[in-house]
Design a protein around this motif. Structure first.
Motif, PDB file in Angstrom:
ATOM      1  N   ARG A  36      -6.636  11.638  -3.740  1.00  0.00           N
ATOM      2  CA  ARG A  36      -7.929  10.983  -3.492  1.00  0.00           C
ATOM      3  C   ARG A  36      -7.736   9.647  -2.767  1.00  0.00           C
ATOM      4  N   PRO A  37      -7.226   9.697  -1.545  1.00  0.00           N
ATOM      5  CA  PRO A  37      -6.918   8.468  -0.805  1.00  0.00           C
ATOM      6  C   PRO A  37      -8.181   7.743  -0.341  1.00  0.00           C
ATOM      7  N   ASP A  38      -7.994   6.483   0.028  1.00  0.00           N
ATOM      8  CA  ASP A  38      -9.098   5.700   0.595  1.00  0.00           C
ATOM      9  C   ASP A  38      -9.366   6.115   2.039  1.00  0.00           C
ATOM     10  N   ALA A  39      -8.327   6.553   2.740  1.00  0.00           N
ATOM     11  CA  ALA A  39      -8.470   6.964   4.135  1.00  0.00           C
ATOM     12  C   ALA A  39      -7.549   8.152   4.410  1.00  0.00           C
ATOM     13  N   ALA A  55     -13.570   9.801   1.651  1.00  0.00           N
ATOM     14  CA  ALA A  55     -12.523   8.967   2.258  1.00  0.00           C
ATOM     15  C   ALA A  55     -12.866   8.708   3.727  1.00  0.00           C
ATOM     16  N   GLU A  56     -12.397   7.573   4.234  1.00  0.00           N
ATOM     17  CA  GLU A  56     -12.641   7.258   5.645  1.00  0.00           C
ATOM     18  C   GLU A  56     -11.702   8.086   6.512  1.00  0.00           C
ATOM     19  N   GLY A  68      -7.780   0.567   3.125  1.00  0.00           N
ATOM     20  CA  GLY A  68      -7.563   1.029   1.754  1.00  0.00           C
ATOM     21  C   GLY A  68      -6.140   0.841   1.279  1.00  0.00           C
ATOM     22  N   LYS A  69      -5.933   1.102  -0.003  1.00  0.00           N
ATOM     23  CA  LYS A  69      -4.635   0.942  -0.647  1.00  0.00           C
ATOM     24  C   LYS A  69      -3.802   2.224  -0.608  1.00  0.00           C
ATOM     25  N   ARG A  70      -4.467   3.342  -0.508  1.00  0.00           N
ATOM     26  CA  ARG A  70      -3.764   4.628  -0.497  1.00  0.00           C
ATOM     27  C   ARG A  70      -4.206   5.424   0.732  1.00  0.00           C
ATOM     28  N   ARG A 127       0.838  -1.201   0.000  1.00  0.00           N
ATOM     29  CA  ARG A 127       0.000   0.000   0.000  1.00  0.00           C
ATOM     30  C   ARG A 127       0.869   1.247   0.000  1.00  0.00           C
TER      31      ARG A 127
END
Length: 387
Positions: free
Chosen positions: A41-44, A117-118, A208-210, A15
């Motif tokens: 635009r990250p996942d978290a 995003a979380e 998330g991955k990012r 990640r």
């Protein structure tokens, strides 16, 4: 790999982790946080906040809900004042720069919400951090730390234009913690090292991955070093219990006083028991009464402090200041306006006297300090009569 600006890119378990090092009172940091989150635009999004500070940052009316009496009963006055002292330092610099302290963290929260995003509150609970720091400081350093924290809000040094420009690029909060750690090495571990470990472990566990993490720039080097190190957050969250020797020492002075009074009572040919009791009680009462009065307490509260001090000083679990401050809060109840004014009032000594909520805390400390001085004088007088 170091990315442009203040962003450090790391890879962990397949990640991408982006650590954004910020200055907590920098307009540039606010803009950079928004730009990085919008671009990646990250996942978290992880932020250097715990639940309490998150609520404080988002809820501007939080001071309305302050329960002064509850804070006193739960023994959280010192931790509240520590928070106020640290935030006052940031606020004073923020006022010079035209940036609200923590604005970059709030920007990160809003940016995360905007892209769905979380949000991860990545920091350790502030109460745990402060209590672990307090337990790690030696007795003499505790007095020094209290003095520093109490003086911090009142410092009003002038900032030159050159210094002002430099502050825009620096994490002044981390620098202040580093300076405290230099003077008192015992606080480095809980305030800095442990939090570096806690923060990077929170980032590693984010979904998330990012992942993008918004933290003070001073934390980034420690987080990078600890990327692959195991972290036991459960142990780092524990509040150290007082050692048995510490508990026993708290009873040492009361025991000495009681033994001295009993010894004097058994030898009435020298001094009567009432004379010995008065030698102990009078200085203790006067000391507490003077301290309480100097803090601007209600006359009835001053009288209460003088009456209870000889008793409360013989019991480590009860402090004269707790009783006087609760009585003051009951007689002169802090208003909503007082509570809302705390962030501004805490920046001057006059504010402590003007603001009824802060004056309650001032009375708590002044009563205890006065009683402690009285105890020292009274104990010396008592022992001199027994020679």
């Amino acid at each position: 790999m170091q990315s442009p600006g203040n962003v450090t890119r790391l890879e962990y378990d397949g990640r991408e982790l982006f650590l954004v090092g910020t200055a907590h009172v920098s307009r540039k940091s606010v803009d950079e946080v928004r730009e990085v989150i919008a671009e990646l635009r990250p996942d978290a999004v992880c932020v250097e906040l715990d639940a309490l500070r998150y609520e404080s940052l988002r809820d501007q009316s939080r001071w309305r809900k302050l329960n002064v009496s509850q804070i006193i009963r739960e023994g959280k006055v010192l931790y509240l004042l520590a928070n106020l002292a640290l935030s006052a330092h940031q606020r004073r610099i923020g006022d010079k720069l035209g940036v609200r302290p923590g604005a970059e963290l709030l920007a990160a929260v809003e940016a995360a919400e905007a892209i769905g995003a979380e949000l991860v509150l990545a920091d350790r609970d502030i109460q745990a951090t402060l209590k672990r720091a307090w337990s790690n400081v030696r007795f003499l350093d505790r007095a020094k730390l209290i003095a520093i924290l109490l003086a911090a809000p009142f410092a009003n040094e002038e900032i030159t234009e050159e210094q002002l420009e430099a502050l825009k690029e620096r994490d002044t909060f981390s620098e202040m913690l580093d300076e405290l750690a230099r003077v008192m090495p015992g606080i480095r571990e809980p305030l800095i090292t442990e939090r570096d470990s806690w923060l990077i472990s929170s980032v590693r566990e984010a979904p998330g991955k990012r992942i993008v993490a918004i933290v003070g720039a001073g934390h980034v080097p420690g987080m990078v070093r600890g990327l692959n190190e195991p972290v036991d957050r459960a142990s780092l969250a524990l509040i150290p219990q007082k050692k048995l020797t510490t508990k026993l020492l708290a009873w040492l002075l009361p025991l000495v006083i009681v033994v001295a009074l009993c010894f004097g009572w058994s030898r009435p040919e020298h001094h009567s028991w009432s004379q010995l009791l008065l030698a102990w009680a009078l200085p203790t009462s006067i000391g507490c009464g003077i301290g309480t009065a100097l803090a601007g307490a209600h006359p009835l509260v001053v009288l209460l402090g003088a009456l209870v001090a000889p008793v409360t000083t013989l019991h480590p679990a009860i402090a004269a200041g707790m009783l006087t401050s609760l009585a003051e809060a009951w007689l002169r109840r802090p208003t909503v306006a007082d509570c809302e004014d705390i962030p501004q009032a805490v920046q001057s000594l006059g504010g402590f006297y003007r603001n009824r909520a802060l004056r309650v805390f001032l009375i708590l400390m002044a009563s205890n300090i006065g009683a402690t001085i009285g105890v020292a004088v009274g104990a010396a007088r008592l022992l001199s009569l027994l020679r």
